[in-house]
Scaffold this active site. Structure first.
Site, PDB file in Angstrom:
ATOM      1  N   LYS A  47      35.331  32.686  15.094  1.00  0.00           N
ATOM      2  CA  LYS A  47      35.937  32.018  15.988  1.00  0.00           C
ATOM      3  C   LYS A  47      34.727  31.144  16.605  1.00  0.00           C
ATOM      4  CE  LYS A  47      38.525  35.858  17.134  1.00  0.00           C
ATOM      5  NZ  LYS A  47      38.505  37.378  18.295  1.00  0.00           N
ATOM      6  N   GLU A 102      29.650  25.370  11.669  1.00  0.00           N
ATOM      7  CA  GLU A 102      29.025  26.781  11.783  1.00  0.00           C
ATOM      8  C   GLU A 102      28.630  26.655  13.378  1.00  0.00           C
ATOM      9  OE1 GLU A 102      29.266  29.722  11.975  1.00  0.00           O
ATOM     10  OE2 GLU A 102      28.959  30.557   9.882  1.00  0.00           O
ATOM     11  N   ASP A 103      28.650  28.070  13.961  1.00  0.00           N
ATOM     12  CA  ASP A 103      28.280  28.173  15.336  1.00  0.00           C
ATOM     13  C   ASP A 103      26.608  28.384  15.086  1.00  0.00           C
ATOM     14  OD1 ASP A 103      28.296  30.665  14.183  1.00  0.00           O
ATOM     15  OD2 ASP A 103      29.335  31.477  16.048  1.00  0.00           O
ATOM     16  N   ILE A 104      26.077  29.388  14.354  1.00  0.00           N
ATOM     17  CA  ILE A 104      24.797  29.696  14.391  1.00  0.00           C
ATOM     18  C   ILE A 104      24.430  30.160  12.906  1.00  0.00           C
ATOM     19  CG2 ILE A 104      25.356  31.872  15.571  1.00  0.00           C
ATOM     20  CD1 ILE A 104      22.311  31.862  16.465  1.00  0.00           C
ATOM     21  N   ASP A 106      22.230  32.619  10.973  1.00  0.00           N
ATOM     22  CA  ASP A 106      21.229  33.594  11.233  1.00  0.00           C
ATOM     23  C   ASP A 106      20.431  34.200   9.823  1.00  0.00           C
ATOM     24  OD1 ASP A 106      19.621  35.631  12.401  1.00  0.00           O
ATOM     25  OD2 ASP A 106      21.392  36.931  12.759  1.00  0.00           O
ATOM     26  N   SER A 107      21.195  34.975   9.084  1.00  0.00           N
ATOM     27  CA  SER A 107      20.577  35.199   7.799  1.00  0.00           C
ATOM     28  C   SER A 107      20.785  33.914   6.837  1.00  0.00           C
ATOM     29  CB  SER A 107      20.942  36.557   7.409  1.00  0.00           C
ATOM     30  OG  SER A 107      22.220  36.530   7.092  1.00  0.00           O
ATOM     31  N   ASP A 162      29.731  34.566  20.968  1.00  0.00           N
ATOM     32  CA  ASP A 162      30.137  35.920  21.797  1.00  0.00           C
ATOM     33  C   ASP A 162      29.108  36.855  21.587  1.00  0.00           C
ATOM     34  OD1 ASP A 162      30.614  36.594  19.038  1.00  0.00           O
ATOM     35  OD2 ASP A 162      31.945  38.305  19.799  1.00  0.00           O
TER      36      ASP A 162
END
Ligand code: IMP
Ligand code: MG
Length: 180
Positions: A47, A102-104, A106-107, A162
């Protein structure tokens, strides 16, 4: 009245106007890059990318389609270690120029999975766009368009992101004191 969110935002990392300025610049760059070529489709990762994608796409000056995909790799903020496809795109992507939004990152696990998935669809091209990227991601998957590089540590929320489904609609990106 709904109950208050369980975790408070400690600090604003990226103010709303800073985000909007960067999103406009990304939209201009992407519009220039996709002016000619195969039919262009943005694939938002639900989301977290829904607000970023909505703002970005509305500033594009080139024709484009919108699709969404849903994955699970984090459950209530805790890393489960694997990526699972929960919702696939509704239309065929073969022959299309796909931009994953994409939002973020990370890996980089989610993005790597998606690049492989879409390349297997027979796409014309697969590129990637992320609002945020963690700084430690030196050997991560290629990201063609990055909004902001952010520190490794704090868990961030807002502008789609979130913590335990809270805080997605904040206009800024803020820090909460948790890190699963
Ligand atoms: P990756 O597969 O490790 O790159 O995980 C990326 C996904 O984890 C993102 O698309 C987010 O859904 C989630 N995620 C990672 N860090 C954060 C954060 O600080 N806030 C909210 N979601 C995050
Ligand atoms: Mg995500």
């Amino acid at each position: 009245m709904s109950p208050p969110p369980p975790v408070a935002v400690r600090e604003i990392l990226l103010p709303a106007d800073t985000i909007q300025t960067r999103v406009s610049a990304l939209a201009a760059e992407i519009s220039a890059d996709y002016r000619d070529g195969a039919p262009f489709v943005l694939v938002g990762v639900l989301k977290g990318a829904f607000i970023f994608l909505a703002d970005l796409a509305r500033q594009l000056t080139v024709p484009h389609e919108i699709e969404f995909i849903a994955l699970s790799s984090y459950d209530l903020g805790a890393a489960s270690g694997e990526v699972r496809l929960e919702l696939d795109v509704r239309h065929r992507l073969d022959g299309k120029a796909v931009l994953i939004v994409e939002d973020i990152i990370d890996s980089g696990r989610t993005l790597r999975y998606l690049i492989r998935l879409f390349e297997a669809h027979g796409t014309d091209s697969v590129r990637t766009c992320a609002l945020l990227r963690r700084k430690s991601l030196a050997a991560g998957p290629p990201i063609d368009y990055v909004g902001f590089d952010i520190p490794d540590e704090p868990w961030v929320v807002g502008y789609g992101l979130d913590y335990a489904e809270q805080h997605r609609t904040l206009p800024y990106v803020g820090v909460v004191d948790v890190r699963p």
